[in-house]
Design a protein around this motif. Structure first.
Motif, PDB file in Angstrom:
ATOM      1  N   THR A   1      50.218  45.860  64.671  1.00 44.07           N
ATOM      2  CA  THR A   1      50.605  46.362  65.993  1.00 44.07           C
ATOM      3  C   THR A   1      49.836  45.724  67.157  1.00 44.07           C
ATOM      4  O   THR A   1      49.110  46.418  67.880  1.00 44.07           O
ATOM      5  CB  THR A   1      50.416  47.892  66.059  1.00 44.07           C
ATOM      6  N   PRO A   2      49.960  44.423  67.336  1.00 40.43           N
ATOM      7  CA  PRO A   2      49.258  43.769  68.440  1.00 40.43           C
ATOM      8  C   PRO A   2      49.929  44.106  69.774  1.00 40.43           C
ATOM      9  O   PRO A   2      51.117  44.385  69.835  1.00 40.43           O
ATOM     10  CB  PRO A   2      49.402  42.281  68.118  1.00 40.43           C
ATOM     11  N   LYS A   3      49.148  44.074  70.852  1.00 42.26           N
ATOM     12  CA  LYS A   3      49.687  44.328  72.187  1.00 42.26           C
ATOM     13  C   LYS A   3      49.749  43.053  73.023  1.00 42.26           C
ATOM     14  O   LYS A   3      50.488  42.971  73.990  1.00 42.26           O
ATOM     15  CB  LYS A   3      48.847  45.383  72.898  1.00 42.26           C
ATOM     16  N   LYS A   4      48.942  42.052  72.634  1.00 49.73           N
ATOM     17  CA  LYS A   4      48.910  40.778  73.368  1.00 49.73           C
ATOM     18  C   LYS A   4      49.025  39.645  72.352  1.00 49.73           C
ATOM     19  O   LYS A   4      48.112  39.443  71.551  1.00 49.73           O
ATOM     20  CB  LYS A   4      47.612  40.654  74.165  1.00 49.73           C
ATOM     21  N   ILE A   5      50.132  38.930  72.405  1.00 50.32           N
ATOM     22  CA  ILE A   5      50.403  37.893  71.406  1.00 50.32           C
ATOM     23  C   ILE A   5      50.574  36.548  72.093  1.00 50.32           C
ATOM     24  O   ILE A   5      51.334  36.416  73.061  1.00 50.32           O
ATOM     25  CB  ILE A   5      51.684  38.219  70.609  1.00 50.32           C
TER      26      ILE A   5
ATOM     27  N   ASP B   1      45.388  39.668  70.857  1.00 51.31           N
ATOM     28  CA  ASP B   1      45.273  40.399  69.592  1.00 51.31           C
ATOM     29  C   ASP B   1      45.749  39.526  68.438  1.00 51.31           C
ATOM     30  O   ASP B   1      45.247  39.625  67.318  1.00 51.31           O
ATOM     31  CB  ASP B   1      46.121  41.676  69.631  1.00 51.31           C
TER      32      ASP B   1
ATOM     33  N   ARG C   1      60.764  38.726  70.989  1.00 53.99           N
ATOM     34  CA  ARG C   1      60.847  39.918  71.830  1.00 53.99           C
ATOM     35  C   ARG C   1      61.525  41.056  71.077  1.00 53.99           C
ATOM     36  O   ARG C   1      61.098  42.214  71.122  1.00 53.99           O
ATOM     37  CB  ARG C   1      61.591  39.584  73.130  1.00 53.99           C
TER      38      ARG C   1
ATOM     39  N   PHE D   1      58.935  42.375  68.371  1.00 54.33           N
ATOM     40  CA  PHE D   1      57.732  43.093  68.796  1.00 54.33           C
ATOM     41  C   PHE D   1      58.000  44.176  69.831  1.00 54.33           C
ATOM     42  O   PHE D   1      57.114  44.969  70.139  1.00 54.33           O
ATOM     43  CB  PHE D   1      56.691  42.101  69.320  1.00 54.33           C
TER      44      PHE D   1
ATOM     45  N   VAL E   1      55.108  44.712  74.418  1.00 51.72           N
ATOM     46  CA  VAL E   1      54.070  43.761  73.998  1.00 51.72           C
ATOM     47  C   VAL E   1      54.047  42.558  74.946  1.00 51.72           C
ATOM     48  O   VAL E   1      55.098  42.046  75.339  1.00 51.72           O
ATOM     49  CB  VAL E   1      54.329  43.295  72.549  1.00 51.72           C
ATOM     50  N   SER E   2      52.853  42.129  75.326  1.00 53.50           N
ATOM     51  CA  SER E   2      52.707  40.921  76.130  1.00 53.50           C
ATOM     52  C   SER E   2      52.859  39.697  75.223  1.00 53.50           C
ATOM     53  O   SER E   2      52.069  39.486  74.306  1.00 53.50           O
ATOM     54  CB  SER E   2      51.330  40.891  76.804  1.00 53.50           C
ATOM     55  N   LEU E   3      53.907  38.910  75.475  1.00 54.50           N
ATOM     56  CA  LEU E   3      54.142  37.667  74.733  1.00 54.50           C
ATOM     57  C   LEU E   3      53.868  36.495  75.664  1.00 54.50           C
ATOM     58  O   LEU E   3      54.490  36.388  76.725  1.00 54.50           O
ATOM     59  CB  LEU E   3      55.590  37.581  74.247  1.00 54.50           C
TER      60      LEU E   3
ATOM     61  N   PRO F   1      54.374  42.169  80.033  1.00 57.33           N
ATOM     62  CA  PRO F   1      55.043  41.704  78.813  1.00 57.33           C
ATOM     63  C   PRO F   1      55.639  40.303  78.973  1.00 57.33           C
ATOM     64  O   PRO F   1      55.697  39.529  78.026  1.00 57.33           O
ATOM     65  CB  PRO F   1      56.146  42.747  78.598  1.00 57.33           C
TER      66      PRO F   1
END
Length: 234
Positions: free
Chosen positions: A8-12, A40, A110, A113, A117-119, A183
């Motif tokens: 469960t990452p928030k920043k990828i 993350d 997108r 995730f 989530v920030s991609l 995001p």
């Protein structure tokens, strides 16, 4: 290191490329933005059929092997530098039939995730300058952010097209932390890292008599072992 199952990452961060071969420039870029953006997770995504590249590129399966090997070296660097970012090697473009378009990958990630989530797509300045030639390039920032590292011989201020200038006027952020909170839809230009290395130039250099010295200086050790064993780039 994992193959795409991430906690469960928030920043990828997303680092795509032919990785033919992966080199220390890729690893420096990944390491730099993992720290700056407090990622993350970081996905290394070798392209399946890179539509803008030389048709004589190494097969996708071998490039996947090389990317996985480079990921081992990157994981060791993260451990040494105490960077907590997870590393994943993602087959999404290799498993997808047809040309590998960034827009298809951005949409699929997108969907995978979710909307919050920030991609962030990691790239060099040369890639940003070339983006108007990408398929559906003007839609990319509806799905991801861009983090752009400066490259020698690619001066944004002098080489920028009107399309890129308009893109920066609309989406540029001077604060890296804004990408952590957004995001998608932000562009961050980072001038503190300058990577002067390309896979195309490296392949040409590997055909020279100083192959061994060049390889050991520029290619991660685990990837180099595969290159040596398979006799690639001679």
């Amino acid at each position: 290191m994992t193959s795409a199952h991430l906690d469960t990452p928030k920043k990828i961060g997303i680092l795509g490329g032919t990785f033919d071969p992966p080199h220390l420039g890729h690893l420096k870029l990944a390491t730099h933005f993992a720290k700056v953006l407090h990622l993350d997770a970081l996905l290394l995504i070798p392209s399946g059929e890179p539509w803008q590249k030389d048709p004589d590129i190494t097969s996708a399966q071998i490039r996947l092997q090389l990317t996985e090997a480079a990921g081992i070296d990157l994981a060791r660097a993260f451990l040494y530098l105490k960077i907590p970012t997870q590393i994943g090697i993602d087959r999404i473009e290799i498993d997808r039939a047809g040309p590998s378009y960034a827009i298809d990958t951005a949409k699929a990630l997108r969907d995978r995730f979710g909307p919050l989530v920030s991609l962030t797509w990691l790239m060099g300045a040369d890639s940003l300058l070339n983006i108007p030639s990408w398929n559906s390039w003007d839609q990319l920032l509806h799905f991801v952010n861009f983090a752009v590292a400066s490259r020698p011989h690619h001066e944004l201020s002098t080489e920028m097209s009107p399309e890129i200038q308009a893109l920066l006027e609309k989406y540029q952020s001077i604060d890296a932390s804004s990408l952590e909170k957004s995001p998608f839809g932000r562009i961050y230009l980072d001038n503190s890292l300058s990577v002067d290395l390309s896979s195309t130039e490296l392949r040409a250099q590997l055909k020279s008599t100083s192959r061994s010295a060049i390889a050991s200086e520029h290619i991660p050790s685990h990837a180099l072992e595969i290159i040596t064993n398979l006799g690639l780039y001679k």
